[in-house]
Design an enzyme around this catalytic site. Structure first.
Site, mmCIF file in Angstrom:
data_model
loop_
_atom_site.group_PDB
_atom_site.id
_atom_site.type_symbol
_atom_site.label_atom_id
_atom_site.label_comp_id
_atom_site.label_asym_id
_atom_site.label_seq_id
_atom_site.Cartn_x
_atom_site.Cartn_y
_atom_site.Cartn_z
ATOM 1 N N CYS A 128 -70.274 -18.640 -53.903
ATOM 2 C CA CYS A 128 -69.331 -19.744 -53.764
ATOM 3 C C CYS A 128 -68.748 -19.785 -52.348
ATOM 4 O O CYS A 128 -69.465 -20.060 -51.392
ATOM 5 C CB CYS A 128 -68.256 -19.650 -54.845
ATOM 6 S SG CYS A 128 -67.383 -21.221 -55.137
ATOM 7 N N HIS A 181 -71.193 -18.854 -60.304
ATOM 8 C CA HIS A 181 -70.442 -17.697 -60.768
ATOM 9 C C HIS A 181 -71.014 -17.230 -62.113
ATOM 10 O O HIS A 181 -71.655 -17.993 -62.825
ATOM 11 C CB HIS A 181 -68.969 -18.060 -60.982
ATOM 12 C CG HIS A 181 -68.225 -18.350 -59.720
ATOM 13 N ND1 HIS A 181 -67.813 -17.368 -58.853
ATOM 14 C CD2 HIS A 181 -67.793 -19.524 -59.195
ATOM 15 C CE1 HIS A 181 -67.165 -17.920 -57.847
ATOM 16 N NE2 HIS A 181 -67.140 -19.224 -58.017
#
Length: 480
Positions: free
Chosen positions: A330, A427
């Site tokens: 991310c 994630h």
């Protein structure tokens, strides 16, 4: 039954774990139970079934209840972006960015959203177990409070106060809380719990009796330290306490100031063949690191500046020269690129910064936030896995031609030509046993698997722990 609330004498006294254990204990008694936290502050969030986001602790508590996380379980979530400002999430959606000095004015206007979410949960479930935030003893915040007594009074929910004996002074914690509370607030407290006792709880008998005598509150027990708590997803980065190992694949994660969704690392920490190091400020990257992970962050450009200030960019370059591997997740993925631009000032002052230039991608921050659960196929191993996205910004560039994964046929993430540098917005990938085993095998490390089953086992053990040492029947009987 309707609801009970666990408040604490301070932050990080074990409220989240107590609620998770009570949720699992209630569920095992055949009660339809759900968790609720009016207001939370955390950068460790979970994507919900209704396309929103809530604090990770409430997602774990939902799992303890056998439920899918829903935005009503945590209607106000504050995600710190700086020392004084935070993104405000209301019922799962980005509502505003507020400085701390301004949030006091905003908070009372959010009480309606809090009570609406609570009402929906109480309509759908027999019992709601509520977690407070911080401490009701912060009486300077009481006029604008929606997280502790401000909520309990409006909703009419009885409170149990938890104190942490491990940090010392638990008698003063509990008795002192009563002393500073408004009498009408104190009247909401039906009892207390002493948490995190190390040793024989019987040795605290006189102290326990003194608390009951001085407060007039009913004691529901002394709970010994729960040694397996580290195996459950943590909400606070300070709770990352994996066992120290001297051997195995050495994975080093950079502990950024605004690290987010760091429970990505939990499954790796539980692998006996992995040695996980959380690298704090002022420390050089160990020369024996096999893999370096740059994790998610709530403020990519600010934390990239922090990375440079530690000299970690130089350490990473040396790590790569030694043949090491690098994974950015991310915000960490965004840092690996050539530039990060935030023309609208979404995360801070408008502007752009040079990235590490280790992947040929450029990132632009936009006001649109991507919140979605997804399934992907890892390009290198062909392994399918479930994950989620929770980010702003998009990244494009030449290295996207070598994607980290594929989602419904479209490329996701980027990988360097030699395959040792990879970045992804996904994630939760390591929670998947098959993917984690394949990823570790690629690095010549074994995997013991069974992460999800292990979490369920620990939740059951936590419920057993509470049943053994607390009056769970009496606690649940308080609900109204």
């Amino acid at each position: 039954m309707t609801a009970i609330m666990i408040q604490g004498t301070g932050s990080n006294v074990g409220k989240s774990l107590l609620v998770a254990g009570l949720c699992r204990a209630a569920r095992r008694r055949g009660i339809d139970v759900a968790p609720f936290k009016p207001q939370n502050m955390s950068n460790n969030a979970a994507v919900t079934s209704d396309g929103g986001e809530i604090g990770r602790a409430q997602a774990l508590q939902a799992l303890a209840c056998g439920l899918t996380p829903h935005s009503d379980m945590n209607p106000v979530l504050l995600k710190p972006q700086s020392d004084t400002g935070a993104q405000v999430i209301v019922q799962g959606r980005r509502h505003a960015t507020a400085e701390a000095r301004d949030y006091g004015t905003l908070a009372p206007r959010l009480l309606g959203a809090v009570t609406d979410s609570f009402a929906r949960l109480t309509e759908r479930h027999q019992l709601v177990i509520v977690e407070g935030a911080g401490s009701p003893a912060e009486i300077n915040l009481r006029p604008r409070d929606i997280a502790n007594m401000g909520f309990a009074r409006v909703a009419g929910v009885p409170v149990v106060l938890a104190g942490d004996i491990d940090r010392g002074g638990v008698i003063a914690q509990i008795v002192g809380t009563q002393a500073v509370l408004d009498p009408d607030d104190a009247a909401m407290i039906a009892g207390f719990v002493v948490n995190r006792f190390r040793g024989d709880p019987a040795l605290f008998g006189d102290g326990y009796a003194a608390i009951a005598r001085r407060t007039g509150w009913r004691g529901f027990g002394v709970l010994p330290w729960f040694a397996d708590a580290w195996k459950l997803p943590a909400e606070d980065a300070l709770d990352l306490a994996a066992p120290r190992r001297d051997t195995g694949l050495h994975v080093v994660c950079l502990s950024l100031p605004r690290i987010a969704n760091f429970d990505d690392l939990d499954p790796l920490a539980q692998e006996p063949g992995v040695r996980l190091t959380m690298l704090g400020p002022g420390r050089a990257l160990p020369g024996d690191a096999d893999v370096v992970i740059i994790p998610g962050t709530k403020s990519t450009r600010a934390d990239l500046g922090f990375l440079y200030a530690q000299g970690w960019d130089v350490d990473i370059a040396a790590h790569l020269r030694r043949g090491g591997h690098l994974l950015g997740i991310c915000g960490g993925y965004q840092m690996l690129g050539s530039t990060i631009a935030d023309p609208q000032g979404i995360e801070g002052p408008p502007g752009a910064d040079p990235g590490l230039d280790l992947l040929k991608i450029d990132t632009v921050m936009t006001g649109d936030k991507r919140l979605t659960e997804t399934r992907a196929i890892h390009a290198a191993t062909g392994t399918g896995f479930a994950g989620y996205e929770i980010h702003i910004g998009s990244s494009e560039g030449a290295d996207r031609a070598r994607p980290f994964a594929h989602i419904d046929g479209r490329p996701e993430g980027a990988v360097s030509a030699d395959g040792r540098i990879a970045g992804s917005y996904l994630h939760g990938m390591f929670r998947n046993d098959t993917f984690r085993a394949a990823w570790l095998a690629d690095l010549n490390a074994p995997s013991h698997g069974g992460y999800g089953a292990a979490v369920e086992t620990v939740l059951d053990a936590l419920a057993d722990h509470l049943e053994t040492h607390l009056d769970v029947t009496g606690l649940l009987a308080l609900a109204r």
